[in-house]
Write an enzyme that holds these catalytic residues in place. Structure first.
Site, mmCIF file in Angstrom:
data_model
loop_
_atom_site.group_PDB
_atom_site.id
_atom_site.type_symbol
_atom_site.label_atom_id
_atom_site.label_comp_id
_atom_site.label_asym_id
_atom_site.label_seq_id
_atom_site.Cartn_x
_atom_site.Cartn_y
_atom_site.Cartn_z
ATOM 1 N N HIS A 211 0.807 -1.229 0.000
ATOM 2 C CA HIS A 211 0.000 0.000 0.000
ATOM 3 C C HIS A 211 0.838 1.277 0.000
ATOM 4 O O HIS A 211 0.297 2.367 -0.020
ATOM 5 C CB HIS A 211 -0.919 0.009 1.221
ATOM 6 C CG HIS A 211 -0.182 0.233 2.510
ATOM 7 N ND1 HIS A 211 0.502 -0.755 3.147
ATOM 8 C CD2 HIS A 211 0.004 1.345 3.246
ATOM 9 C CE1 HIS A 211 1.069 -0.266 4.233
ATOM 10 N NE2 HIS A 211 0.788 1.004 4.319
HETATM 11 C C1 UD1 Z 1 -1.835 5.083 6.465
HETATM 12 C C2 UD1 Z 1 -0.515 5.506 7.103
HETATM 13 C C3 UD1 Z 1 0.532 4.443 6.853
HETATM 14 C C4 UD1 Z 1 0.053 3.079 7.307
HETATM 15 C C5 UD1 Z 1 -1.278 2.771 6.646
HETATM 16 C C6 UD1 Z 1 -1.799 1.440 7.112
HETATM 17 C C7 UD1 Z 1 -0.044 7.929 7.134
HETATM 18 C C8 UD1 Z 1 0.754 8.981 6.518
HETATM 19 N N1 UD1 Z 1 -0.023 6.741 6.492
HETATM 20 O O1 UD1 Z 1 -1.615 5.029 5.069
HETATM 21 O O2 UD1 Z 1 1.695 4.772 7.562
HETATM 22 O O3 UD1 Z 1 1.010 2.114 6.947
HETATM 23 O O4 UD1 Z 1 -2.210 3.804 6.976
HETATM 24 O O5 UD1 Z 1 -2.989 1.101 6.526
HETATM 25 O O6 UD1 Z 1 -0.683 8.146 8.140
HETATM 26 N N2 UD1 Z 1 -9.018 4.901 2.305
HETATM 27 C C9 UD1 Z 1 -10.261 4.336 2.296
HETATM 28 N N3 UD1 Z 1 -10.771 3.906 3.465
HETATM 29 C C10 UD1 Z 1 -10.103 4.011 4.645
HETATM 30 C C11 UD1 Z 1 -8.842 4.608 4.654
HETATM 31 C C12 UD1 Z 1 -8.299 5.025 3.473
HETATM 32 O O7 UD1 Z 1 -10.891 4.227 1.261
HETATM 33 O O8 UD1 Z 1 -10.645 3.568 5.685
HETATM 34 C C13 UD1 Z 1 -8.414 5.352 1.035
HETATM 35 C C14 UD1 Z 1 -8.630 6.795 0.789
HETATM 36 O O9 UD1 Z 1 -8.978 6.968 -0.527
HETATM 37 C C15 UD1 Z 1 -7.279 7.428 1.055
HETATM 38 C C16 UD1 Z 1 -6.308 6.312 0.786
HETATM 39 O O10 UD1 Z 1 -7.020 5.100 1.042
HETATM 40 O O11 UD1 Z 1 -7.053 8.539 0.239
HETATM 41 C C17 UD1 Z 1 -5.097 6.381 1.687
HETATM 42 O O12 UD1 Z 1 -5.472 6.478 3.084
HETATM 43 P P1 UD1 Z 1 -4.612 7.332 4.125
HETATM 44 O O13 UD1 Z 1 -5.217 7.214 5.471
HETATM 45 O O14 UD1 Z 1 -4.381 8.678 3.581
HETATM 46 O O15 UD1 Z 1 -3.208 6.621 4.135
HETATM 47 P P2 UD1 Z 1 -2.824 5.089 4.038
HETATM 48 O O16 UD1 Z 1 -2.284 4.844 2.680
HETATM 49 O O17 UD1 Z 1 -3.936 4.212 4.514
#
Ligand code: UD1
Length: 366
Positions: A211
């Site tokens: 991811h």
């Molecule tokens: C976050 C953490 C990362 C961790 C990861 C574990 C930061 C900077 N990054 O990354 O260190 O390894 O979590 O999972 O804090 N999204 C959904 N549903 C959710 C959450 C996210 O659809 O419940 C999608 C959204 O479109 C979002 C993307 O995933 O834009 C990324 O989510 P985000 O929370 O920004 O960072 P992660 O890549 O999950």
């Protein structure tokens, strides 16, 4: 009079770190009154709520519902909402975990309101400032009052950065507390159910999680990885529970990606299911931080598709190795002929980290 402590979680890897501390603080007469705050950084059911269920965590006392956004948007929203809660609750301490955006946002906010901050999983460094997590780690550590490290390299990094020795405490890896608990709840009938559900045989499949922006944000790069996994699945079945960030990018492929029979692309798993698969995988291919640690504990070969890691102990003592798309095939060949290194469990990865933290906090005057 009990001491009011706010435990902050936001994203999936935080939940297994918060749970052991919550349960330890709720033991008879610890003198602490823990309050759980969930920022809502992760909001999908499989990314968040099921983890609370698997880990015996109650509904969070506060849910900020901040959701996704750019780093600045997400961090800013968390700060604005968290500040209101702190002013209302006035906890004596705030405890933050790991390295996600919620960790940075809440530590900075609390500190500016003169609330002492405790960082659990302090001191880890990838020395790669292009990772948002590295920025989160460095800022949080620089301002925290008490720093609990999972391994001694963490202590060394903090001392090198000028943090006073007396604020640093090597307590072990709190995520292993949760791992040990969940392992004790995985019995043979449950295992049979899971292997039937996913149509897999124990010790004869590869578990994949990817991811990080580095691997999944660039469409060409991600397609190269997916094609590689498709080919690998001709040799050994591959199962890939896909994080929403990765899912979005795979869905955007044109032409669409078609997986071969033995390459299963599935939704994110709940904690107990994931650990069951991890325990019996031939090897794990990942770019996660926590999974490098879990596989070291479980003595399962781990290939980490990254140029660096903030968890070097998993390389030196554990079963982990860093790989690139160029080197990965050779490493897989070694694993498949059973020539992988054996790991040993790092010091204090023993399921008692939360207990040590609570004992130390009891004796502390802030
Ligand atoms: C976050 C953490 C990362 C961790 C990861 C574990 C930061 C900077 N990054 O990354 O260190 O390894 O979590 O999972 O804090 N999204 C959904 N549903 C959710 C959450 C996210 O659809 O419940 C999608 C959204 O479109 C979002 C993307 O995933 O834009 C990324 O989510 P985000 O929370 O920004 O960072 P992660 O890549 O999950």
């Amino acid at each position: 009079m009990s001491i009011k402590i706010m435990l902050v979680a936001g994203a999936r890897p935080n939940f297994m770190k918060i749970a052991p501390l919550w349960s330890e603080m709720n033991r008879f007469r610890t003198g602490f009154e823990p309050i759980i705050l969930h920022t809502g950084q992760h909001y999908d059911y499989e990314m968040s709520k099921v983890f609370f269920e698997d880990l015996d965590l109650p509904e969070p006392h506060y849910f900020l519902g901040v959701g996704s956004g750019t780093h600045a948007e997400q961090t800013g929203k968390i700060m604005i909402e968290f500040e209101k809660v702190i002013q209302n609750e006035n906890p004596e301490w705030v405890i933050v975990f790991g390295d996600v955006n919620s960790t940075l946002a809440c530590s900075v906010t609390a500190k500016k309101l003169f609330i002492p901050v405790v960082h659990v999983e302090a001191g880890l460094r990838s020395f790669d400032m292009t990772m948002p997590e590295e920025i989160n780690r460095k800022v949080t550590d620089a301002i925290s009052d008490v720093l609990f490290t999972p391994s001694k390299d963490g202590d060394e990094n903090l001392i090198r950065e000028g943090i006073e020795r007396k604020r640093i405490h090597f307590v072990g890896n709190i995520m292993i507390d949760s791992l040990i608990l969940i392992l004790s709840r995985i019995d043979p009938p449950y295992e049979d159910k899971i292997f039937e559900k996913f149509g897999l045989k124990k010790n004869h499949f590869v578990l994949v999680t990817l991811h990080r922006p580095l691997n999944v944000d660039d469409g060409n790069n991600l397609r190269k990885i997916m094609n590689f996994l498709n080919t690998l699945s001709l040799r050994i079945p591959v199962i890939f529970p896909v994080h929403p960030r990765t899912r979005k990018n795979i869905n955007g492929f044109d032409p669409k990606f078609i997986s071969k029979g033995a390459f299963k692309i599935i939704e994110p798993l709940r904690y107990k299911e994931f650990i069951t698969l991890e325990k019996y995988s031939k090897f794990v291919l990942t770019d996660s931080g926590g999974i490098q640690e879990e596989t070291t504990y479980l003595n399962i070969p781990c290939l980490t598709l990254r140029p660096n890691t903030e968890r070097p102990i998993t390389l030196t003592q554990g079963t982990n190795e860093l790989v690139s798309m160029e080197s990965i095939e050779d490493r897989i060949d070694l694993i498949l002929v059973e020539k992988w290194k054996q790991g040993e469990k790092p010091e204090l990865w023993d399921g008692k980290t939360a207990k040590r933290i609570v004992e130390l906090l009891k004796g502390m005057e802030i």
